[in-house]
Design a protein around this motif. Structure first.
Motif, PDB file in Angstrom:
ATOM      1  N   UNK A   1       4.405   7.699   0.818  1.00  0.00           N
ATOM      2  CA  UNK A   1       3.306   8.407   0.451  1.00  0.00           C
ATOM      3  C   UNK A   1       3.105   9.766   0.671  1.00  0.00           C
ATOM      4  N   UNK A   2       4.072  10.304   1.257  1.00  0.00           N
ATOM      5  CA  UNK A   2       3.871  11.934   1.665  1.00  0.00           C
ATOM      6  C   UNK A   2       4.469  12.772   0.524  1.00  0.00           C
ATOM      7  N   UNK A   3       5.224  11.764  -0.633  1.00  0.00           N
ATOM      8  CA  UNK A   3       5.611  12.764  -1.788  1.00  0.00           C
ATOM      9  C   UNK A   3       4.922  12.792  -2.813  1.00  0.00           C
ATOM     10  N   UNK A   4       3.727  12.449  -2.903  1.00  0.00           N
ATOM     11  CA  UNK A   4       2.905  12.742  -3.927  1.00  0.00           C
ATOM     12  C   UNK A   4       2.256  13.881  -4.082  1.00  0.00           C
ATOM     13  N   UNK A   5       1.449  14.286  -5.125  1.00  0.00           N
ATOM     14  CA  UNK A   5       1.072  15.568  -5.397  1.00  0.00           C
ATOM     15  C   UNK A   5       0.120  16.120  -4.211  1.00  0.00           C
ATOM     16  N   UNK A   6       0.522  17.357  -3.816  1.00  0.00           N
ATOM     17  CA  UNK A   6      -0.380  17.819  -3.001  1.00  0.00           C
ATOM     18  C   UNK A   6      -1.479  18.562  -2.955  1.00  0.00           C
ATOM     19  N   UNK A   7      -2.228  18.689  -4.402  1.00  0.00           N
ATOM     20  CA  UNK A   7      -3.513  19.275  -4.754  1.00  0.00           C
ATOM     21  C   UNK A   7      -4.708  18.382  -4.098  1.00  0.00           C
ATOM     22  N   UNK A   8      -5.246  18.745  -3.113  1.00  0.00           N
ATOM     23  CA  UNK A   8      -6.428  17.906  -2.550  1.00  0.00           C
ATOM     24  C   UNK A   8      -7.642  17.932  -3.495  1.00  0.00           C
ATOM     25  N   UNK A   9      -7.970  16.710  -3.827  1.00  0.00           N
ATOM     26  CA  UNK A   9      -9.019  16.321  -4.468  1.00  0.00           C
ATOM     27  C   UNK A   9      -9.570  14.976  -3.788  1.00  0.00           C
ATOM     28  N   UNK A  10     -11.032  14.926  -3.809  1.00  0.00           N
ATOM     29  CA  UNK A  10     -11.651  13.619  -3.408  1.00  0.00           C
ATOM     30  C   UNK A  10     -11.758  12.724  -4.725  1.00  0.00           C
ATOM     31  N   UNK A  11     -10.894  11.626  -4.888  1.00  0.00           N
ATOM     32  CA  UNK A  11     -11.169  10.952  -6.256  1.00  0.00           C
ATOM     33  C   UNK A  11     -12.055   9.834  -5.939  1.00  0.00           C
ATOM     34  N   UNK A  12     -12.788   9.560  -7.267  1.00  0.00           N
ATOM     35  CA  UNK A  12     -13.985   8.729  -7.047  1.00  0.00           C
ATOM     36  C   UNK A  12     -13.532   7.026  -6.750  1.00  0.00           C
ATOM     37  N   UNK A  13     -13.956   6.321  -6.197  1.00  0.00           N
ATOM     38  CA  UNK A  13     -13.561   5.056  -5.784  1.00  0.00           C
ATOM     39  C   UNK A  13     -14.009   3.905  -6.382  1.00  0.00           C
ATOM     40  N   UNK A  14     -12.975   2.977  -6.880  1.00  0.00           N
ATOM     41  CA  UNK A  14     -13.276   1.942  -8.040  1.00  0.00           C
ATOM     42  C   UNK A  14     -12.818   0.645  -7.228  1.00  0.00           C
ATOM     43  N   UNK A  15     -12.732  -0.521  -7.812  1.00  0.00           N
ATOM     44  CA  UNK A  15     -12.146  -1.754  -7.473  1.00  0.00           C
ATOM     45  C   UNK A  15     -11.009  -2.138  -8.279  1.00  0.00           C
ATOM     46  N   UNK A  16     -10.689  -1.321  -9.311  1.00  0.00           N
ATOM     47  CA  UNK A  16      -9.551  -1.806 -10.153  1.00  0.00           C
ATOM     48  C   UNK A  16      -8.115  -1.917  -9.372  1.00  0.00           C
ATOM     49  N   UNK A  17      -7.274  -2.679  -9.889  1.00  0.00           N
ATOM     50  CA  UNK A  17      -6.016  -2.672  -9.395  1.00  0.00           C
ATOM     51  C   UNK A  17      -5.171  -1.694  -9.991  1.00  0.00           C
ATOM     52  N   UNK A  18      -4.100  -1.212  -9.406  1.00  0.00           N
ATOM     53  CA  UNK A  18      -3.308  -0.263  -9.650  1.00  0.00           C
ATOM     54  C   UNK A  18      -2.531  -0.631 -10.845  1.00  0.00           C
ATOM     55  N   UNK A  19      -1.822   0.201 -11.988  1.00  0.00           N
ATOM     56  CA  UNK A  19      -1.209  -0.111 -13.141  1.00  0.00           C
ATOM     57  C   UNK A  19       0.001   0.229 -12.824  1.00  0.00           C
ATOM     58  N   UNK A  20       1.166  -0.884 -13.023  1.00  0.00           N
ATOM     59  CA  UNK A  20       2.510  -0.235 -12.919  1.00  0.00           C
ATOM     60  C   UNK A  20       2.934   0.406 -14.148  1.00  0.00           C
TER      61      UNK A  20
END
Length: 154
Positions: free
Chosen positions: A48-67
């Motif tokens: 999880x630490x390897x993700x993009x480091x630009x800080x944003x607060x993303x909106x919350x949803x109940x959708x599943x992740x896309x492979x």
């Protein structure tokens, strides 16, 4: 006269000479399993630490992740409307060129993930999507935080 407890002549048994320690032909995999479990834990913590480091607060949803099969180009829209491709800030006029460069050859067929700050104006995120869509990028994805992954309900 009583004889001692040693049976046989001379006090030693010839049969014991054959019972030498032979090399063990089995492989002990316990150290291998230990090392693999440690590596698994290290990778689970560091991924999880390897993700993009630009800080944003993303909106919350109940959708599943896309492979996704290939690694997407990540475009981030911050609250103030500033646009990033990966971790590099880009101007509005350079957006398409920067995304094409980040995607490499065949960039228009690669997935593009758009991370919009939840507090950013809706128009800023849609303008980025429209600009990329009109430039020929067809696989546009909006990234959100799911309610389950953020620890909130609703």
């Amino acid at each position: 006269m009583a004889m001692g407890g040693t049976g046989g002549a001379g006090g030693h048994v010839r049969g014991r000479r054959r019972a030498r320690k032979r090399p063990l032909s089995e492989i002990n995999i316990t150290p291998l399993v230990d090392v693999m479990l440690v590596l698994l834990i290290i990778f689970m913590i560091s991924a999880p630490l390897l993700s993009v480091a630009v800080p944003v607060e993303m909106p919350k949803t109940e959708a599943n992740a896309v492979d996704s099969v290939s690694e997407p180009v990540v475009v981030t829209v911050q609250q103030n409307g500033e646009i990033f491709v990966g971790e590099t800030a880009v101007a509005w006029d350079d957006l398409v060129a920067s995304v094409s460069e980040a995607g490499g050859p065949g960039a228009r067929d690669k997935p593009i993930s758009i991370r919009g700050d939840g507090r950013a104006p809706y128009q800023a995120v849609i303008r980025v999507m429209a600009r990329l869509s009109t430039a020929g990028f067809t696989k546009l994805n909006l990234l959100t935080n799911t309610a389950a992954s953020s620890g909130e309900e609703g």
